[in-house]
Design an enzyme around this catalytic site. Structure first.
Site, PDB file in Angstrom:
ATOM      1  N   LYS A  59       5.440  30.953   3.343  1.00 22.56           N
ATOM      2  CA  LYS A  59       6.656  31.220   4.217  1.00 22.56           C
ATOM      3  C   LYS A  59       6.053  30.571   5.619  1.00 22.56           C
ATOM      4  O   LYS A  59       6.969  29.624   6.109  1.00 22.56           O
ATOM      5  CB  LYS A  59       7.337  32.139   4.716  1.00 22.56           C
ATOM      6  CG  LYS A  59       8.172  33.062   3.138  1.00 22.56           C
ATOM      7  CD  LYS A  59       8.474  33.985   3.313  1.00 22.56           C
ATOM      8  CE  LYS A  59       8.893  34.543   2.271  1.00 22.56           C
ATOM      9  NZ  LYS A  59       8.993  36.208   1.744  1.00 22.56           N
ATOM     10  N   GLN A 103       8.378  41.444   5.695  1.00 20.41           N
ATOM     11  CA  GLN A 103       8.023  41.117   3.998  1.00 20.41           C
ATOM     12  C   GLN A 103       8.115  42.450   3.472  1.00 20.41           C
ATOM     13  O   GLN A 103       8.325  43.716   3.824  1.00 20.41           O
ATOM     14  CB  GLN A 103       6.744  40.612   3.889  1.00 20.41           C
ATOM     15  CG  GLN A 103       7.045  40.807   2.336  1.00 20.41           C
ATOM     16  CD  GLN A 103       7.569  39.415   1.754  1.00 20.41           C
ATOM     17  OE1 GLN A 103       7.894  38.400   2.924  1.00 20.41           O
ATOM     18  NE2 GLN A 103       7.655  39.121   1.130  1.00 20.41           N
ATOM     19  N   ASP A 126      16.122  36.181   8.277  1.00 19.92           N
ATOM     20  CA  ASP A 126      15.692  36.963   6.749  1.00 19.92           C
ATOM     21  C   ASP A 126      17.004  37.489   6.646  1.00 19.92           C
ATOM     22  O   ASP A 126      17.228  37.656   4.956  1.00 19.92           O
ATOM     23  CB  ASP A 126      14.001  37.236   6.842  1.00 19.92           C
ATOM     24  CG  ASP A 126      14.309  37.645   4.936  1.00 19.92           C
ATOM     25  OD1 ASP A 126      14.276  36.862   4.092  1.00 19.92           O
ATOM     26  OD2 ASP A 126      13.309  38.919   4.367  1.00 19.92           O
TER      27      ASP A 126
END
Ligand code: NAP
Length: 289
Positions: A59, A103, A126
């Site tokens: 990413k 994450q 996200d």
């Protein structure tokens, strides 16, 4: 699988993601020129799970390839919920940071929901907070959860109108199955959500015009479960580049199918970086970028 047995056409996530990336790179350049600031994504990783290390690195590399900056925060597996929330709060207050990605999954003892909620909505690129989930479910402006958001971008790129389709989502996780169902419902599909307690799963999947597999079990969805001509979206990503669908079996029945790799995975990253550019433009007060 031979050409003669492959019935489905591929939904090429790699190609569509590359198109989104090109547009994002142009927007990043415009943001830099108009504000002097560079859009910045910070990835936060707790522990050293090898797959998570790889995902966060991918990413950041993608961001940098498009002219953004990226930073990493790596915390030991023993980090407490309080320590993680404090680290996220610091990033929330840092005006040079436009997007924050924590994450998933975090190590078991941490309260993941509390940690996600420490990310302010404006930086939730996200799409994992309750605010983002609610906005998405109501069809209001906000960031999409990256994987289901990527799936709807892929569906749109192929001009697929899901209105009135029976969509069956297998999996109900907060980052995938549930937001996927919300986005499909928002687009007027009739949605059934299945999970580990669902009875007669194959029979339910057989009714689907559109199947989204988000189970986390390699080759779980079988070709025999797929109605002829259905659309199959495989969100799964298991060791060895294997999805949650039996690709050959499903492709023999489906009209359209995502490959693994090269389907949903690249679309997830494309959505994340696009939303990071959106977040930077918004925080820097730039209209029309
Ligand atoms: P997760 O949190 O483990 O959720 C899995 C879901 O599948 C749960 O809702 C579970 O039901 C359901 N399930 C498990 N066994 C089942 C069964 N036998 N029958 C029906 N449903 C069953 O996983 P996730 O984070 O949503 O990820 C799902 C998949 O997507 C994984 O393969 C993951 O690697 C992949 N993924 C890919 C990307 C990408 O960018 N491509 C991003 C994220 C995740 P319960 O709720 O009842 O337990």
């Amino acid at each position: 699988m031979t050409e003669s047995t492959l019935h489905a056409k591929l939904l090429d996530g790699k190609r569509v993601a590359a198109e989104i990336a090109d547009k994002t790179a142009a927007r990043v350049e415009a943001i830099k020129q108009r504000s002097g600031a560079t859009p910045c994504l910070v990835t936060v990783l707790v522990g050293d799970d090898p797959a998570s290390v790889t995902y966060t690195r991918m990413k950041r590399k993608r961001c940098e390839a498009l002219g953004m900056t990226s930073r990493k925060v790596e915390l030991p597996a023993e980090t407490t919920t309080g320590q993680l929330v404090a680290a996220l709060t610091e990033l929330a207050e840092d005006t040079s940071v436009h997007g924050i990605l924590l994450q998933h999954p975090v190590p078991g003892p941490i309260d993941e929901r509390a940690a996600f909620e420490a990310i302010p909505a404006a930086k939730d690129v996200d799409g994992v907070t309750m605010h983002s989930f609610a906005a998405m479910s109501f069809g209001l402006p906000g960031f999409h959860c990256a994987t289901p958001g990527g799936i709807v971008r892929l569906i749109d790129a192929y001009d697929i109108d899901v209105t009135g389709m029976h969509a069956v989502v297998v999996g109900r996780s907060p980052i995938l199955g549930k937001p996927m169902a919300a986005l499909l419902l928002q687009r007027n599909a009739t949605v059934t959500v299945c999970h580990s307690r669902t009875k007669q799963l194959p029979e339910i999947v057989k009714q689907a015009d559109l199947v989204v597999a988000a189970v986390g079990k390699p080759q779980f969805v079988q070709g025999g479960w797929i109605k002829d001509g259905a659309i199959v979206i495989d969100a799964g990503y298991n060791p060895g580049n294997v999805g949650d669908c039996d690709f050959d079996g499903c492709a023999a029945r489906a009209s359209l199918i995502t490959p693994v790799p090269g389907g949903v995975g690249p679309m997830t990253i494309a959505t994340l970086i696009e939303q990071t550019a959106d977040a930077a433009a918004e925080q820097l007060g730039l209209d029309g970028v």
